[in-house]
Motif scaffolding. Structure first.
Motif, short mmCIF file in Angstrom:
data_model
loop_
_atom_site.label_atom_id
_atom_site.label_comp_id
_atom_site.label_asym_id
_atom_site.label_seq_id
_atom_site.Cartn_x
_atom_site.Cartn_y
_atom_site.Cartn_z
N ILE A 48 0.85 -1.19 0.00
CA ILE A 48 0.00 0.00 0.00
C ILE A 48 0.89 1.24 0.00
CG2 ILE A 48 -1.81 1.23 1.29
CD1 ILE A 48 -2.54 -1.48 2.55
N ARG A 49 0.40 2.34 -0.58
CA ARG A 49 1.16 3.59 -0.58
C ARG A 49 1.52 3.97 0.86
NH1 ARG A 49 3.86 5.86 -4.37
NH2 ARG A 49 2.10 5.52 -5.80
N GLY A 50 2.81 4.21 1.12
CA GLY A 50 3.25 4.50 2.49
C GLY A 50 3.23 3.26 3.36
N GLY A 51 3.40 2.10 2.72
CA GLY A 51 3.26 0.83 3.43
C GLY A 51 4.20 0.65 4.60
N LEU A 52 5.41 1.19 4.52
CA LEU A 52 6.34 1.04 5.64
C LEU A 52 5.84 1.80 6.87
CD1 LEU A 52 9.96 1.17 4.12
CD2 LEU A 52 8.72 -0.78 5.07
N GLY A 53 5.12 2.91 6.64
CA GLY A 53 4.52 3.62 7.77
C GLY A 53 3.43 2.78 8.42
N GLY A 94 11.85 1.53 16.55
CA GLY A 94 12.53 2.68 15.95
C GLY A 94 13.90 2.36 15.41
N SER A 95 14.66 1.53 16.12
CA SER A 95 16.01 1.20 15.67
C SER A 95 15.99 0.43 14.36
CB SER A 95 16.73 0.39 16.75
OG SER A 95 16.06 -0.84 16.98
N VAL A 96 14.88 -0.26 14.07
CA VAL A 96 14.75 -1.01 12.83
C VAL A 96 14.11 -0.16 11.74
CG1 VAL A 96 13.70 -3.03 11.71
CG2 VAL A 96 14.59 -3.21 14.04
N MET A 97 13.00 0.52 12.09
CA MET A 97 12.16 1.17 11.09
C MET A 97 12.63 2.55 10.64
SD MET A 97 9.88 -0.94 10.15
CE MET A 97 8.82 0.13 9.20
N ILE A 98 13.15 3.35 11.55
CA ILE A 98 13.53 4.72 11.16
C ILE A 98 14.63 4.73 10.10
CG2 ILE A 98 14.48 6.92 11.97
CD1 ILE A 98 12.98 6.48 14.60
#
Length: 427
Positions: A88-93, A118-122
């Motif tokens: 989906i658009r912006g799927g990582l969010g 946060g340490s993984v996703m940011i």
């Protein structure tokens, strides 16, 4: 005079950056010395604050969360969430929020969620083409789901303060937690479409099943905790021990991210975190005792009811007060100091204790992402190497969506009470 000194010392220490536990302790000590009260009251009230069997589950859940984090569970959760919604658009969010919803069912704390996810996703979202402030903001905002979705450390505190079943409090947080997650996903999607953030390739069904299997053990852990408590198989304290043993087995022998070598460091970190939390509980209890002896809670209650005795007006006043307190005071300290007095006000206008407990926790955890103190904001700003101002600005849309969910929870009791009443019966 002594009360004025108490508040003056407390707020000055907070402003200069002294940790909340020490601010409470130093302010309380100043009051006792000026009032001529024997200092033997300090260990008595501190010990009285932590002398609770229910509170023993806090170190257990902290250990379980640390074991699962070191055992690579965070990576598996993020991968599964990304496989579900990454196309989906912006799927990582969206995956960031989904990961927090799953991880929140393990750690029960917002700070652990913000640091782990946060340490993984940011960094991952930044590499994929997302604005870093957006990545940090969505991580901080979604970390507040942790203390709402069971298990939850603040819900344990509420249960011990109010005498309400911890299992009932856990269940009451499930639907509001899901609503929070869905609202933040909608917000993240709208922002992603507006800013044209990237989307991932849709994964095959085979790949989705594979990632689902990898995250299965995390989902099973939440089920074991909830079913065990609600089914009467073990108490919350025993559940935290079961969760820790389960996390050790999964991390060591299934995910194999946990090794004998990193166990000592992990145990020391858990002891430090749990010790700091128990120190905070003890000192908050001392501070709360001083306020009670000076009739401050009664004055607050009389002041609120003096403004209005209309139920809906009182609920709004309680929300505004708790939101304000949450912007500068740590959640657990605020609960210990204010919850008993405000509970009396809430029940006096007809609120269910469980409903008020959920509302109070939700108010205070929103403060974790609200300047000036906002602990989760500082964590994600540090991970993303961003100025605090940028993160605070980026989180505004998510704060708005969280406040809308808060209003729904505050004024629609069924959101909190439907599930515990369905499973455990109406009290």
């Amino acid at each position: 005079m002594e009360v004025l000194l108490l508040f003056a010392v407390f707020f000055v220490l907070l402003v200069v950056g002294i940790p909340i536990a020490f601010s409470l302790g130093i302010a309380s000590l100043s009051y006792l010395m000026l009032a001529g009260i024997p200092l033997t009251i300090v260990p008595q009230k501190m010990y009285g604050g932590i002398d609770s069997f229910v509170l023993l589950c806090i170190p257990g859940f902290i250990l379980a969360g640390n074991l699962m984090n070191v055992g690579n569970i965070t990576e598996h959760i993020v991968r599964f969430s990304n496989a579900l919604v990454g196309h989906i658009r912006g799927g990582l969010g969206l995956a960031n929020v989904g990961g927090s919803m799953i991880f929140g069912g393990i750690s029960g704390t917002a700070v652990a969620d913000a640091a782990s996810i946060g340490s993984v996703m940011i960094p991952g979202m930044a590499r994929a083409g997302y604005d870093k402030p957006f990545a940090a903001a969505v991580t901080a905002a979604s970390s507040t789901i942790g203390p709402i979705i069971p298990p939850s450390v603040p819900m344990i505190i509420v249960g011990s303060l109010s005498g309400v079943s911890v299992g009932r409090m856990f269940l009451a947080g499930a639907v509001p937690g899901l609503l929070l997650g869905l609202a933040m996903m909608v917000t993240a999607y709208i922002l992603a479409v507006k800013r044209n953030y990237p989307k991932e390739k849709r994964v095959t069904l085979k790949a989705l099943i594979k990632e689902g299997r990898s995250a299965f053990w995390a989902l099973l852990m939440t089920f074991i905790i909830l079913y065990g408590i609600i089914g009467g198989f073990f108490t919350p304290t025993e559940a935290s021990v079961v969760a820790s043993v389960y996390a050790f087995v999964v991390g060591m022998f299934i995910y194999k991210g946990l090794t004998w070598r990193n166990l000592p460091t992990l145990l020391v970190d858990t002891a430090l975190t749990a010790g700091a939390l128990m120190l905070l509980v003890g000192l908050a209890n001392l501070f709360g005792w001083i306020l009670t002896s000076e009739r401050i809670p009664q004055m607050i209650a009389d002041g609120i009811l003096g403004i209005s005795d209309n139920k809906y007006a009182v609920i709004m006043i309680l929300n505004l007060l708790l939101l304000f307190v949450g912007t500068f005071m740590e959640t657990i300290a605020a609960l210990i100091i204010l919850f008993p007095a405000l509970l009396a006000v809430a029940t006096g206008v007809g609120m269910d204790p469980v409903h008020f407990g959920i509302m109070a926790v939700l108010n205070l955890i929103i403060g974790l992402t609200t300047p000036p103190v906002g602990v989760c904001l500082f964590i994600v700003a540090g991970i993303g190497e961003l100025p605090m101002v940028q993160v605070a600005r980026a989180i505004v849309p998510f704060l708005v969506c969280n406040l809308l969910v808060l209003l729904a929870v505050a004024y629609i009791p069924a959101i909190s009470l439907w599930l515990p009443n369905l499973i455990m019966g109406v009290q």
